[in-house]
Scaffold this active site. Sequence first.
Site, PDB file in Angstrom:
ATOM      1  N   HIS A 156     -31.141 -22.261   1.141  1.00 16.46           N
ATOM      2  CA  HIS A 156     -30.595 -23.289   0.231  1.00 16.46           C
ATOM      3  C   HIS A 156     -31.660 -23.811  -0.728  1.00 16.46           C
ATOM      4  CE1 HIS A 156     -27.228 -23.557   3.154  1.00 16.46           C
ATOM      5  NE2 HIS A 156     -28.197 -23.473   4.031  1.00 16.46           N
ATOM      6  N   SER A 277     -45.327 -20.286 -26.860  1.00 17.11           N
ATOM      7  CA  SER A 277     -44.330 -21.011 -27.631  1.00 17.11           C
ATOM      8  C   SER A 277     -44.841 -21.177 -29.048  1.00 17.11           C
ATOM      9  CB  SER A 277     -44.084 -22.379 -26.991  1.00 17.11           C
ATOM     10  OG  SER A 277     -43.588 -23.295 -27.953  1.00 17.11           O
ATOM     11  N   LYS A 283     -47.793 -23.658 -23.637  1.00 20.14           N
ATOM     12  CA  LYS A 283     -46.790 -22.888 -22.912  1.00 20.14           C
ATOM     13  C   LYS A 283     -47.213 -21.456 -22.617  1.00 20.14           C
ATOM     14  CE  LYS A 283     -42.712 -24.180 -22.647  1.00 20.14           C
ATOM     15  NZ  LYS A 283     -42.000 -24.647 -21.468  1.00 20.14           N
ATOM     16  N   GLU A 290     -37.402 -13.504 -17.310  1.00 18.43           N
ATOM     17  CA  GLU A 290     -36.130 -14.061 -17.802  1.00 18.43           C
ATOM     18  C   GLU A 290     -35.265 -12.991 -18.457  1.00 18.43           C
ATOM     19  OE1 GLU A 290     -37.393 -18.656 -18.846  1.00 18.43           O
ATOM     20  OE2 GLU A 290     -37.822 -17.098 -20.286  1.00 18.43           O
TER      21      GLU A 290
END
Length: 457
Positions: A156, A277, A283, A290
């Site tokens: 979980h 970024s 970043k 992804e």
Amino acid sequence: MKKLWGGRFEGATDKLVESFSESVSFDARLAPWDIRGSIAHARMLGAQGIIRAADAKKIIAGLKVIAKEIEDGTFVFDPALEDVHMNIESALTERIGDAGKRLHTGRSRNDQVALDVRLWTRDQVDAVGDELRDLQRALADFAEAHMDVILPGMTHLQHAQPVLLAHHYLAYFEMFGRDRERFAELRKRVNVLPLGSAALAGTTYPIDRDQVAKELGFDAVSRNSMDAVSDRDYLIEFCSAASIAMMHLSRLSEELVLWSSSAFGYVEIGDAFTTGSSIMPQKKNPDVAELVRGKVGRVYGDLTALLTLMKGLPLTYNRDMQEDKEPVFDAADTLRVCLRVVARMIPSIRVNRKRMAAAASEGFLEATDVADYLVGKGLPFREAHEITGKLVLYCAKNQRRLPELSLDEFRSFSGLFGSDLRAQLTPQSIVSRRNTFGGTAPSRVRHALRQARRALK
Ligand code: ARG
């Protein structure tokens, strides 16, 4: 351009229909397999005396020239000739003259396209198998290099019990191992020769299907000509196995996204596999992970497209089936690039051992072992669970961790607790005592790693 099927027609094809129905813009990539199939067919026609041996020779030589032109990129595909099959056949006749017109004896594009796609799929299956194995090797290497690292195993997405990082990564080794099995399984059903079914009913010529099967490396010859030109099950199976493998890649990627987030800070993915970024200088984003996660959607889409395409089609060939190619090409291309990129990304992952160790001391990961301790002293598990639950509640209310409690505090919950308890509550001890087959104990994980190496040979 004169159509190879033009005899029955008086009028020209509508220009819009020509561009609407052509497939050569995407099936041209089947050319090498189409030519291999045609060479085997021509050789058989010659050997059977269905065409003259000299013509068969000319056809084979001509096809080899065309193959070379395609390889060199000098061959021009013409959309007016519809598809890869008619482009090559028409070019052959242009190059060698009338002998080229005999190639299509005893065959139809319906069994020809089925043959091409089966040959192509077989090569994809083999390449995917190799790429899955390379990924498994990267996972095994990563596991081996991190045998001493413990992190909180989760259910979980909540801290559950400590596990070896190696155990975690070998779990993915298993998943990709099953993917390899799935592709190896479906390969048997791909590797069946459809050629010789002709349009749908077989042919009147004394063809030798076994010879063609042998030359092209097929294990079997299709048993029913109508099935052979109608069947696209093997593409659906391919996309289904690809979908499952992509799902595995997506879970692995999702964890890397999570683990490299500021909140987790478990890992840092290498510069070569992250991007910055355009506005925020700090970043370092896990874009590769992804994108892999995102590309799963395409492959599921490809599978759904094929299932929907084939649903309700009457026997045998229908032009709808031309729509099978783009999805299956996309599924193969997507899966294969994702397998390669993830296999390369894994060695770039730097593990933050401190963060993992710190995390492994939070969230009462010792609770199961406290309960097991009481069971060891003779208490039924359900009662041990209840007492330990109360201990955890006490810790949660007082912002304490289980291993910090004094023996007196433990004993206020049960007189069965003794001085031997604390030694059992370190992450190392917790992990080591889970030494059932398949468990996370280092001895078991080392064994699993040896098995993994064997499976990679
Ligand atoms: N381009 C066609 C396809 O991909 C080849 C088979 C065409 N057969 C036919 N009867 N029109 O399906």
